[in-house]
Motif scaffolding. Structure first.
Motif, PDB file in Angstrom:
ATOM      1  N   ALA A 127       2.068  12.438  -9.466  1.00 10.07           N
ATOM      2  CA  ALA A 127       1.569  13.800  -9.282  1.00 10.07           C
ATOM      3  C   ALA A 127       2.690  14.817  -9.459  1.00 10.07           C
ATOM      4  O   ALA A 127       2.505  15.866 -10.097  1.00 10.07           O
ATOM      5  CB  ALA A 127       0.925  13.953  -7.905  1.00 10.07           C
ATOM      6  N   GLY A 128       3.868  14.515  -8.920  1.00 10.27           N
ATOM      7  CA  GLY A 128       5.004  15.414  -9.084  1.00 10.27           C
ATOM      8  C   GLY A 128       5.424  15.548 -10.531  1.00 10.27           C
ATOM      9  O   GLY A 128       5.715  16.652 -11.009  1.00 10.27           O
ATOM     10  N   ARG A 150       0.836  -1.210   0.000  1.00 10.44           N
ATOM     11  CA  ARG A 150       0.000   0.000   0.000  1.00 10.44           C
ATOM     12  C   ARG A 150       0.866   1.253   0.000  1.00 10.44           C
ATOM     13  O   ARG A 150       0.571   2.220  -0.711  1.00 10.44           O
ATOM     14  CB  ARG A 150      -0.938  -0.004   1.203  1.00 10.44           C
ATOM     15  CG  ARG A 150      -2.059  -1.026   1.096  1.00 10.44           C
ATOM     16  CD  ARG A 150      -3.119  -0.834   2.160  1.00 10.44           C
ATOM     17  NE  ARG A 150      -2.610  -0.861   3.516  1.00 10.44           N
ATOM     18  CZ  ARG A 150      -2.473  -1.961   4.254  1.00 10.44           C
ATOM     19  NH1 ARG A 150      -2.793  -3.141   3.736  1.00 10.44           N
ATOM     20  NH2 ARG A 150      -2.021  -1.895   5.492  1.00 10.44           N
ATOM     21  N   SER A 151       1.931   1.236   0.763  1.00 11.18           N
ATOM     22  CA  SER A 151       2.844   2.384   0.800  1.00 11.18           C
ATOM     23  C   SER A 151       3.537   2.569  -0.547  1.00 11.18           C
ATOM     24  O   SER A 151       3.749   3.708  -0.992  1.00 11.18           O
ATOM     25  CB  SER A 151       3.894   2.189   1.897  1.00 11.18           C
ATOM     26  OG  SER A 151       3.283   2.141   3.146  1.00 11.18           O
ATOM     27  N   GLN A 152       3.868   1.475  -1.176  1.00  9.43           N
ATOM     28  CA  GLN A 152       4.499   1.532  -2.488  1.00  9.43           C
ATOM     29  C   GLN A 152       3.560   2.175  -3.506  1.00  9.43           C
ATOM     30  O   GLN A 152       3.975   3.022  -4.303  1.00  9.43           O
ATOM     31  CB  GLN A 152       4.875   0.117  -2.917  1.00  9.43           C
ATOM     32  CG  GLN A 152       5.677   0.005  -4.165  1.00  9.43           C
ATOM     33  CD  GLN A 152       5.989  -1.457  -4.460  1.00  9.43           C
ATOM     34  OE1 GLN A 152       5.087  -2.297  -4.482  1.00  9.43           O
ATOM     35  NE2 GLN A 152       7.255  -1.765  -4.661  1.00  9.43           N
ATOM     36  N   GLN A 153       2.287   1.796  -3.465  1.00 10.64           N
ATOM     37  CA  GLN A 153       1.308   2.374  -4.383  1.00 10.64           C
ATOM     38  C   GLN A 153       1.126   3.860  -4.107  1.00 10.64           C
ATOM     39  O   GLN A 153       1.032   4.673  -5.040  1.00 10.64           O
ATOM     40  CB  GLN A 153      -0.039   1.646  -4.278  1.00 10.64           C
ATOM     41  CG  GLN A 153      -1.097   2.167  -5.219  1.00 10.64           C
ATOM     42  CD  GLN A 153      -0.691   2.087  -6.680  1.00 10.64           C
ATOM     43  OE1 GLN A 153       0.013   1.173  -7.108  1.00 10.64           O
ATOM     44  NE2 GLN A 153      -1.117   3.053  -7.470  1.00 10.64           N
ATOM     45  N   ALA A 154       1.094   4.255  -2.845  1.00  8.90           N
ATOM     46  CA  ALA A 154       0.984   5.677  -2.501  1.00  8.90           C
ATOM     47  C   ALA A 154       2.206   6.444  -3.005  1.00  8.90           C
ATOM     48  O   ALA A 154       2.076   7.588  -3.478  1.00  8.90           O
ATOM     49  CB  ALA A 154       0.826   5.841  -0.991  1.00  8.90           C
ATOM     50  N   HIS A 155       3.387   5.822  -2.925  1.00  7.67           N
ATOM     51  CA  HIS A 155       4.600   6.462  -3.417  1.00  7.67           C
ATOM     52  C   HIS A 155       4.539   6.645  -4.931  1.00  7.67           C
ATOM     53  O   HIS A 155       4.939   7.701  -5.454  1.00  7.67           O
ATOM     54  CB  HIS A 155       5.816   5.630  -3.010  1.00  7.67           C
ATOM     55  CG  HIS A 155       7.125   6.267  -3.297  1.00  7.67           C
ATOM     56  ND1 HIS A 155       7.456   7.531  -2.871  1.00  7.67           N
ATOM     57  CD2 HIS A 155       8.209   5.815  -3.975  1.00  7.67           C
ATOM     58  CE1 HIS A 155       8.677   7.828  -3.277  1.00  7.67           C
ATOM     59  NE2 HIS A 155       9.155   6.801  -3.955  1.00  7.67           N
ATOM     60  N   VAL A 156       4.028   5.645  -5.646  1.00  5.67           N
ATOM     61  CA  VAL A 156       3.871   5.750  -7.100  1.00  5.67           C
ATOM     62  C   VAL A 156       2.945   6.914  -7.434  1.00  5.67           C
ATOM     63  O   VAL A 156       3.246   7.740  -8.306  1.00  5.67           O
ATOM     64  CB  VAL A 156       3.334   4.432  -7.702  1.00  5.67           C
ATOM     65  CG1 VAL A 156       2.842   4.629  -9.128  1.00  5.67           C
ATOM     66  CG2 VAL A 156       4.405   3.361  -7.667  1.00  5.67           C
ATOM     67  N   ARG A 213      13.043   7.659 -10.892  1.00  3.80           N
ATOM     68  CA  ARG A 213      12.592   7.070  -9.627  1.00  3.80           C
ATOM     69  C   ARG A 213      11.236   6.387  -9.819  1.00  3.80           C
ATOM     70  O   ARG A 213      11.002   5.293  -9.305  1.00  3.80           O
ATOM     71  CB  ARG A 213      12.492   8.169  -8.575  1.00  3.80           C
ATOM     72  CG  ARG A 213      12.612   7.660  -7.176  1.00  3.80           C
ATOM     73  CD  ARG A 213      12.592   8.783  -6.179  1.00  3.80           C
ATOM     74  NE  ARG A 213      13.837   9.516  -6.167  1.00  3.80           N
ATOM     75  CZ  ARG A 213      14.015  10.679  -5.564  1.00  3.80           C
ATOM     76  NH1 ARG A 213      13.033  11.243  -4.913  1.00  3.80           N
ATOM     77  NH2 ARG A 213      15.177  11.271  -5.581  1.00  3.80           N
ATOM     78  N   LEU A 214      10.339   7.034 -10.569  1.00  7.62           N
ATOM     79  CA  LEU A 214       9.019   6.457 -10.834  1.00  7.62           C
ATOM     80  C   LEU A 214       9.142   5.147 -11.613  1.00  7.62           C
ATOM     81  O   LEU A 214       8.456   4.163 -11.300  1.00  7.62           O
ATOM     82  CB  LEU A 214       8.155   7.457 -11.603  1.00  7.62           C
ATOM     83  CG  LEU A 214       6.759   7.007 -11.994  1.00  7.62           C
ATOM     84  CD1 LEU A 214       5.927   6.650 -10.773  1.00  7.62           C
ATOM     85  CD2 LEU A 214       6.065   8.098 -12.802  1.00  7.62           C
ATOM     86  N   ALA A 215      10.023   5.100 -12.589  1.00  6.47           N
ATOM     87  CA  ALA A 215      10.214   3.863 -13.360  1.00  6.47           C
ATOM     88  C   ALA A 215      10.717   2.734 -12.464  1.00  6.47           C
ATOM     89  O   ALA A 215      10.257   1.591 -12.580  1.00  6.47           O
ATOM     90  CB  ALA A 215      11.189   4.112 -14.506  1.00  6.47           C
ATOM     91  N   ALA A 216      11.634   3.046 -11.554  1.00  7.25           N
ATOM     92  CA  ALA A 216      12.170   2.013 -10.653  1.00  7.25           C
ATOM     93  C   ALA A 216      11.097   1.505  -9.697  1.00  7.25           C
ATOM     94  O   ALA A 216      10.971   0.288  -9.472  1.00  7.25           O
ATOM     95  CB  ALA A 216      13.347   2.575  -9.860  1.00  7.25           C
TER      96      ALA A 216
END
Length: 157
Positions: free
Chosen positions: A91-92, A80-86, A135-138
């Protein structure tokens, strides 16, 4: 899993035994969490039962059930945290792309920021956009493969 309480009236032998039991159960929990993370999204009830059987050899069935449940909950929280980070990274990236597309010094509309003020700021933000995209791709690759990164422990109290 951490349980904090004060035990009074313990002898040095009692303390030694409690520390040994804690260390043993902690090592079982760490091993199980590693196995759960290695399973990724391919995890099923059969694999859960196999992990519990492996733990039961070194503890009771009750402790094994508790440890496997905790490992699964930690893995789910990490997902869940990983999905929130994605979503945060997306958004950024959207914000930077939108602002970089505007001309320098463009005024913003209601609740929408305008263009960047100078060429230097635009250049710095374009570099930042590249970093965020990498970072998003990783993180997406980890998410798609079912890989999560869990760190045990935390801030000392």
């Amino acid at each position: 899993m951490a349980i904090r309480t004060r035990l009074t009236g313990l002898t040095p032998e009692d303390e030694r035994v409690l520390r040994a039991v804690g260390a043993h159960l902690g090592s079982l929990a760490s091993r199980d969490l590693k196995a759960r993370c290695a399973d990724g999204v391919e995890h099923d009830a059969g694999r859960w039962a196999a992990r519990k059987r492996e733990l039961t050899a070194g503890s009771s069935a009750r402790w094994a059930g508790s440890i496997t449940r905790t490992s699964h909950d930690q893995w789910a929280l990490a997902r869940r945290s990983q999905q929130a980070h994605v979503e945060s990274l997306q958004a950024g990236v959207r914000t930077l792309e939108r602002r970089l597309a505007l001309p320098l010094g463009a005024k913003g509309a209601r609740r929408e920021p305008g263009g960047y003020r100078s060429h230097e700021e635009w250049f710095a933000k374009s570099r930042r956009l590249g970093v965020l995209k990498d970072r998003l791709a990783a993180v997406r690759a980890d998410r798609d493969s079912g890989t999560v990164h869990v760190v045990l422990g935390g801030r000392g109290c």
